[in-house]
Write a protein that holds these residues in place. Structure first.
Motif, mmCIF file in Angstrom:
data_model
loop_
_atom_site.group_PDB
_atom_site.id
_atom_site.type_symbol
_atom_site.label_atom_id
_atom_site.label_comp_id
_atom_site.label_asym_id
_atom_site.label_seq_id
_atom_site.Cartn_x
_atom_site.Cartn_y
_atom_site.Cartn_z
ATOM 1 N N THR A 193 -4.242 6.916 -5.614
ATOM 2 C CA THR A 193 -5.203 7.448 -4.648
ATOM 3 C C THR A 193 -5.641 6.336 -3.701
ATOM 4 N N TYR A 194 -6.332 6.736 -2.634
ATOM 5 C CA TYR A 194 -6.842 5.745 -1.689
ATOM 6 C C TYR A 194 -7.742 4.737 -2.408
ATOM 7 N N ASP A 195 -8.634 5.239 -3.248
ATOM 8 C CA ASP A 195 -9.577 4.359 -3.943
ATOM 9 C C ASP A 195 -8.854 3.381 -4.863
ATOM 10 N N VAL A 210 -7.263 0.691 -2.648
ATOM 11 C CA VAL A 210 -8.315 -0.207 -2.167
ATOM 12 C C VAL A 210 -8.719 -1.185 -3.254
ATOM 13 N N ARG A 225 1.107 4.165 -2.816
ATOM 14 C CA ARG A 225 0.881 5.575 -2.465
ATOM 15 C C ARG A 225 2.034 6.433 -2.951
ATOM 16 N N VAL A 246 -6.114 1.370 4.609
ATOM 17 C CA VAL A 246 -5.193 2.089 3.722
ATOM 18 C C VAL A 246 -4.823 3.426 4.329
ATOM 19 N N SER A 247 -5.820 4.130 4.857
ATOM 20 C CA SER A 247 -5.572 5.437 5.474
ATOM 21 C C SER A 247 -4.592 5.323 6.632
ATOM 22 N N LYS A 257 -10.815 0.887 3.176
ATOM 23 C CA LYS A 257 -10.212 2.202 2.984
ATOM 24 C C LYS A 257 -9.610 2.722 4.285
ATOM 25 N N SER A 258 -10.216 2.343 5.430
ATOM 26 C CA SER A 258 -9.688 2.778 6.721
ATOM 27 C C SER A 258 -8.306 2.196 6.977
ATOM 28 N N ARG A 290 -1.041 7.298 5.896
ATOM 29 C CA ARG A 290 -1.397 8.680 6.202
ATOM 30 C C ARG A 290 -0.191 9.570 6.494
ATOM 31 N N LYS A 310 0.838 13.631 0.278
ATOM 32 C CA LYS A 310 -0.230 13.462 -0.709
ATOM 33 C C LYS A 310 0.366 13.548 -2.109
ATOM 34 N N ALA A 312 0.832 -1.206 0.000
ATOM 35 C CA ALA A 312 0.000 0.000 0.000
ATOM 36 C C ALA A 312 0.864 1.252 0.000
#
Length: 226
Positions: free
Chosen positions: A21-23, A26, A16, A36-37, A33-34, A41, A45, A12
């Motif tokens: 993106t997160y999506d 996933v 990143r 991945v975040s 998604k939680s 995090r 970005k 992951a």
């Protein structure tokens, strides 16, 4: 199980850092998604590439452009229906204006009283030929010649124009080739480019004088209404 989760977390983070993106992460890993975040995090970005920004703009504006395209077509169709069936007099007046806009004209310093019409628009050519027919100009008085850039497909363009006006390519006069300037960035290229067709009416001095007179008559008529 712990190793699998560690591997998933590492993957992951790789995705990143690669700008996903997160999506997207996933979708690729099949995790929440939680999760991945939580895993990524702390990473910066990702900045979208120029291609991604372009795709986002296109997606955002696509519905508006579709709506505008539909409206454009509807407006044109509505306007076309407003014309209806043309009378001979309407075609006559249109032809006079068409020639005076696009046809060759005699000048005080260069007397040239011959009806010569040059255009790259097939529809314009067909309207002009319909006008000549209305005036009683016989086909044997009309000569055709193609004008085109030398680096274009000359043979294909000659056939295109010959088919349009209903003659054999052998009936065309010798094609005029325009020299190619490599410094010029031309837009009229590709399969849709056919050059221009030159339409010459033989023995047309009297016709040319009448065209000039008809045009002046239109101008005087318009001025009288002002």
């Amino acid at each position: 199980m712990v190793q699998a989760k560690t591997d998933m977390r590492a993957r992951a983070r790789e995705l990143r850092l690669a700008g996903k993106t997160y999506d997207e992460i996933v979708a690729e890993l099949g995790v929440a998604k939680s999760s991945v975040s939580l895993w990524v995090r702390d990473l910066p970005k990702p900045q979208k590439t120029a291609k991604q920004m372009h795709e986002m703009r296109e997606a955002r504006w696509a519905p508006h452009r579709r709506a505008q395209a539909i409206k454009r077509i509807e407006t044109k169709l509505e306007a076309a229906h407003e014309i209806g069936r043309m009378t001979d007099r309407e075609l006559f007046l249109i032809g006079v204006g068409l020639y005076w806009s696009e046809g060759s004209k005699s000048k005080p310093h260069r007397l040239y009283e011959r009806a010569t019409f040059i255009n790259s628009d097939p529809d314009m050519i067909q309207v002009y030929l319909a006008w000549l027919a209305l005036l009683g100009v016989q086909p044997d008085r009309i000569q055709y010649r193609v004008m085109i850039h030398e680096n274009a497909d000359v043979a294909r363009s000659e056939k295109f124009w010959a088919d349009l006006v209903g003659v054999d390519t052998t009936a065309l006069k010798k094609t005029t080739l325009k020299k190619h300037n490599p410094k010029t960035v031309r837009k009229n290229v590709g399969e849709g480019y056919h050059g221009c067709l030159v339409v010459v009416v033989l023995r047309s001095a009297d016709l040319y004088r009448r065209i000039e007179g008809w045009w002046y008559g239109i101008v005087v008529g318009v001025k009288a209404t002002i």
